[in-house]
Design a protein around this motif. Sequence first.
Motif, PDB file in Angstrom:
ATOM      1  N   LYS A  65      43.724  43.675  24.529  1.00  0.00           N
ATOM      2  CA  LYS A  65      44.045  44.478  25.715  1.00  0.00           C
ATOM      3  C   LYS A  65      42.852  44.505  26.674  1.00  0.00           C
ATOM      4  CE  LYS A  65      46.307  49.022  26.398  1.00  0.00           C
ATOM      5  NZ  LYS A  65      47.704  48.543  26.352  1.00  0.00           N
ATOM      6  N   MET A  66      41.679  44.755  26.135  1.00  0.00           N
ATOM      7  CA  MET A  66      40.479  44.815  26.977  1.00  0.00           C
ATOM      8  C   MET A  66      40.168  43.457  27.593  1.00  0.00           C
ATOM      9  SD  MET A  66      37.897  47.431  24.990  1.00  0.00           S
ATOM     10  CE  MET A  66      38.096  46.865  23.318  1.00  0.00           C
ATOM     11  N   VAL A  67      40.262  42.428  26.769  1.00  0.00           N
ATOM     12  CA  VAL A  67      39.952  41.084  27.257  1.00  0.00           C
ATOM     13  C   VAL A  67      40.906  40.690  28.383  1.00  0.00           C
ATOM     14  CG1 VAL A  67      40.006  38.639  26.640  1.00  0.00           C
ATOM     15  CG2 VAL A  67      38.901  40.278  25.107  1.00  0.00           C
ATOM     16  N   LEU A  68      42.184  40.945  28.180  1.00  0.00           N
ATOM     17  CA  LEU A  68      43.163  40.544  29.192  1.00  0.00           C
ATOM     18  C   LEU A  68      42.973  41.336  30.479  1.00  0.00           C
ATOM     19  CD1 LEU A  68      45.561  38.796  29.977  1.00  0.00           C
ATOM     20  CD2 LEU A  68      47.083  40.525  28.994  1.00  0.00           C
ATOM     21  N   LEU A  69      42.710  42.618  30.335  1.00  0.00           N
ATOM     22  CA  LEU A  69      42.488  43.429  31.536  1.00  0.00           C
ATOM     23  C   LEU A  69      41.261  42.920  32.300  1.00  0.00           C
ATOM     24  CD1 LEU A  69      43.054  45.805  33.404  1.00  0.00           C
ATOM     25  CD2 LEU A  69      42.030  47.337  31.716  1.00  0.00           C
ATOM     26  N   ALA A  70      40.189  42.632  31.566  1.00  0.00           N
ATOM     27  CA  ALA A  70      38.973  42.128  32.217  1.00  0.00           C
ATOM     28  C   ALA A  70      39.240  40.786  32.874  1.00  0.00           C
ATOM     29  CB  ALA A  70      37.842  42.012  31.195  1.00  0.00           C
ATOM     30  N   LYS A  71      40.049  39.981  32.237  1.00  0.00           N
ATOM     31  CA  LYS A  71      40.362  38.653  32.753  1.00  0.00           C
ATOM     32  C   LYS A  71      41.185  38.740  34.040  1.00  0.00           C
ATOM     33  CE  LYS A  71      42.562  34.463  32.565  1.00  0.00           C
ATOM     34  NZ  LYS A  71      43.622  34.011  33.448  1.00  0.00           N
ATOM     35  N   VAL A  72      42.229  39.539  33.992  1.00  0.00           N
ATOM     36  CA  VAL A  72      43.083  39.657  35.183  1.00  0.00           C
ATOM     37  C   VAL A  72      42.289  40.304  36.318  1.00  0.00           C
ATOM     38  CG1 VAL A  72      45.231  40.588  36.100  1.00  0.00           C
ATOM     39  CG2 VAL A  72      45.158  39.753  33.763  1.00  0.00           C
ATOM     40  N   GLN A  73      41.435  41.247  35.964  1.00  0.00           N
ATOM     41  CA  GLN A  73      40.569  41.857  36.969  1.00  0.00           C
ATOM     42  C   GLN A  73      39.685  40.803  37.629  1.00  0.00           C
ATOM     43  OE1 GLN A  73      37.022  43.819  35.684  1.00  0.00           O
ATOM     44  NE2 GLN A  73      37.343  45.567  37.046  1.00  0.00           N
ATOM     45  N   ASP A  74      39.124  39.915  36.826  1.00  0.00           N
ATOM     46  CA  ASP A  74      38.306  38.824  37.362  1.00  0.00           C
ATOM     47  C   ASP A  74      39.076  38.022  38.404  1.00  0.00           C
ATOM     48  OD1 ASP A  74      35.964  39.204  35.999  1.00  0.00           O
ATOM     49  OD2 ASP A  74      36.223  37.525  34.612  1.00  0.00           O
TER      50      ASP A  74
ATOM     51  N   PRO B  32      46.268  49.742  46.101  1.00  0.00           N
ATOM     52  CA  PRO B  32      46.367  49.764  47.568  1.00  0.00           C
ATOM     53  C   PRO B  32      45.573  48.662  48.271  1.00  0.00           C
ATOM     54  CG  PRO B  32      45.997  51.976  46.735  1.00  0.00           C
ATOM     55  CD  PRO B  32      45.841  51.044  45.565  1.00  0.00           C
ATOM     56  N   TYR B  33      44.444  48.291  47.736  1.00  0.00           N
ATOM     57  CA  TYR B  33      43.754  47.105  48.230  1.00  0.00           C
ATOM     58  C   TYR B  33      42.886  46.537  47.114  1.00  0.00           C
ATOM     59  CZ  TYR B  33      39.467  49.813  49.419  1.00  0.00           C
ATOM     60  OH  TYR B  33      38.329  50.602  49.385  1.00  0.00           O
ATOM     61  N   LEU B  34      42.434  45.308  47.354  1.00  0.00           N
ATOM     62  CA  LEU B  34      41.821  44.517  46.298  1.00  0.00           C
ATOM     63  C   LEU B  34      40.635  45.204  45.623  1.00  0.00           C
ATOM     64  CD1 LEU B  34      42.480  41.876  45.102  1.00  0.00           C
ATOM     65  CD2 LEU B  34      41.467  40.758  47.084  1.00  0.00           C
ATOM     66  N   GLU B  35      39.768  45.782  46.431  1.00  0.00           N
ATOM     67  CA  GLU B  35      38.573  46.412  45.865  1.00  0.00           C
ATOM     68  C   GLU B  35      38.963  47.546  44.914  1.00  0.00           C
ATOM     69  OE1 GLU B  35      38.808  45.234  48.838  1.00  0.00           O
ATOM     70  OE2 GLU B  35      36.966  44.097  49.260  1.00  0.00           O
ATOM     71  N   GLU B  36      40.013  48.281  45.260  1.00  0.00           N
ATOM     72  CA  GLU B  36      40.434  49.398  44.424  1.00  0.00           C
ATOM     73  C   GLU B  36      41.095  48.897  43.137  1.00  0.00           C
ATOM     74  OE1 GLU B  36      39.479  52.372  44.744  1.00  0.00           O
ATOM     75  OE2 GLU B  36      40.684  53.211  43.123  1.00  0.00           O
ATOM     76  N   ASP B  37      41.731  47.759  43.226  1.00  0.00           N
ATOM     77  CA  ASP B  37      42.306  47.148  42.035  1.00  0.00           C
ATOM     78  C   ASP B  37      41.199  46.923  41.000  1.00  0.00           C
ATOM     79  OD1 ASP B  37      44.212  45.664  40.455  1.00  0.00           O
ATOM     80  OD2 ASP B  37      45.218  45.196  42.332  1.00  0.00           O
ATOM     81  N   ILE B  38      40.099  46.391  41.493  1.00  0.00           N
ATOM     82  CA  ILE B  38      38.979  46.096  40.607  1.00  0.00           C
ATOM     83  C   ILE B  38      38.341  47.392  40.110  1.00  0.00           C
ATOM     84  CG2 ILE B  38      36.681  45.029  40.582  1.00  0.00           C
ATOM     85  CD1 ILE B  38      37.909  42.906  42.513  1.00  0.00           C
TER      86      ILE B  38
END
Lengths: 311, 251, 96
Positions: A65-74, B32-38
Amino acid sequence: MDTNQLEQNFDAKLARNESIEPKDWMPDNYRKHLIRQISQHAHSEIVGMLPEGNWITRAPSLRRKMVLLAKVQDEGGHGLYLYSAAETLNISREELIDQLLTGKAKYSSIFNYPSLTWADIGAIGWLVDGAAIMNQVMLQRTSYGPYARAMVRICKEESFHQRQGYEIMTVLAKGTAEQKAMAQDALNRWWWPSLMMFGPPDEKSPNTANAIKWKIKRETNDELRQKFVNQTFPQADIIGLKLPDPDLKWNESKGGFDFGTPNWEEFYNIIAGNGPCNKARISARTKAHNEGAWVREAANAYAEKKKAVLA
Amino acid sequence: MKNEGLFNYLLRLADTNLILGHRLSEWCGHAPYLEEDIAMANIALDMIGQANALFQYAAKTEAKGRTEDDLAYMRNEREFVNTLLSEQPNGDFAMTIVRQFLSDVFDFHFYESLKSSKDEMLSALAVKGHKEVTYHLRHTTAWMERLGDGTEESHSRLQKALNELWCYTDDLFELNEGDKRLVKEGIAVDPASIQNAWIKTVDDVLAKAKLVKPAGVWQQKGSREGIHSEHLGFLLAEMQHLHRAYPQAQW
Amino acid sequence: MAQDNQGMLWEVFIQTKPGQPHRHCGSVHGHDRELALQNARDVYTRRNEGTNLWVVPSNLIVASSPEDIGPFFEPANDKVYRHPTFYTIPEGITHM
Ligand SMILES: [Fe+2]
Ligand SMILES: [Fe+2]
């Protein structure tokens, strides 16, 4: 300086492998090509968050879960770096997003396939990120400075993406019979779309010639595709999975694999909007954009009120 | 079980972190926008990471051979003891921000106090958690102020979210008999001891955000005993189904 | 609805170790200074990269132009006497 002279300077710079920077003179078509390519790339990162994001809430262990979240965030970060690179060419993020949502701009066709099982998360990381990395490694040397610098950063971050996907596939392939079948099924479904990621064959790729001439791309679609097949075969083999291509065989004389032809008709149809998830992807992005509008307006209104900028 | 009280206390903290982190992770790709997603993914990762560490410690404390994943994926609705606030659906961005803000203020004062726990592991987790939540709180406070004092629409959405979520705030401070014993032993935090600090921080921000604090709201409680809103069942069904569908599998 | 507004563009400078200079690492959007700073933190320090951050509105950066290369930078080419290697010192002299 007249245009001829400027053009000669530009060509000379490219010939010396010097990078082109935002304020440098550049041919109009070069700028247009870049905006198209960089924004398409950025949109792909953003839309690409969706098929994988689907599985964050269902990941089968805390680690995954953590890895995938970090990956999609990247991937969101990659979209952000690329939008910024495009913005140096005098186009705003607002315009870029508008082009995506109105269908004026394209994104990689691969993200219009559905992610159906957990093994798809493995296959996407392994194959889709793998194919993307191949392209991106090349683009670190692309002629436009801001694009190249974004790519350097992206490539650094990508290094874990493919590994986490391959690790998922490895564990599944060595797991229960059901898990192994799940892995093979995902490979079967993602293999051909991954090969299509490199774009149409060179002789049918309208933009390749210019992209090579301007040193935006340094290898052609077919060259990259060949490399990808060569590198992926042993990776599949070692974990006991089979690439779903009856025509795949080693060709000693070219030192690489011969392989079958992807279904280009399907490819063009997906680009035309007929893929299984085209509508879902764009409507998800549109929904997020529209539902976030009041938040962005509020932030803007607050900033105006407080004159916080440079107060 | 010798350490049942501690085990149960750790689950309270772990469950709350996991469920709230999970909720935030639902935003990934839709902010709502990209920065907030991160930004939201960062907070979610901190919280799930904290949950992971707490579950590991709980599993070790229990010493029955269960793992952190067994605790996260194989317990049922009535066994989860996360706060009611943490399981509330994301709603609009205002709901998410109010939920996160109220919870961040609690965690901020809670971890501050938990740092002096006599349990070394808990104290170490509190040091880490406090650093993390200090940033989360800075982020949610910024949004409380901006949405509260932004446009008419954002203000009314934020006020509405606050009104809707206020009934879950007393539940943050609940403790059971086992917790009380741990408080006496200097291991757990007495939530009553941080309630005034919580109120003050919340009041300060509500004032800056030009919000009215809801008054006379009937409070929902029970999470400490595993009594939840209906939302938790659906969340767990989604979160646990794959893990449970293949009981023999490694991932 | 008002026109879409993704926030201003800011340039982000990051210091990777105490005592090191800040280096440009990229851009973020943010509607005001605090959000820009937080966004820079969330986007650019996820891998333990930072000890300090600057954010600067992109439109406040004053940059020289490509045409300036000649007049700005080439005159420095022949000032060899600014470099220590220009000077001859007797052999055996150290710490200089
Ligand atoms: Fe990426
Ligand atoms: Fe990636």
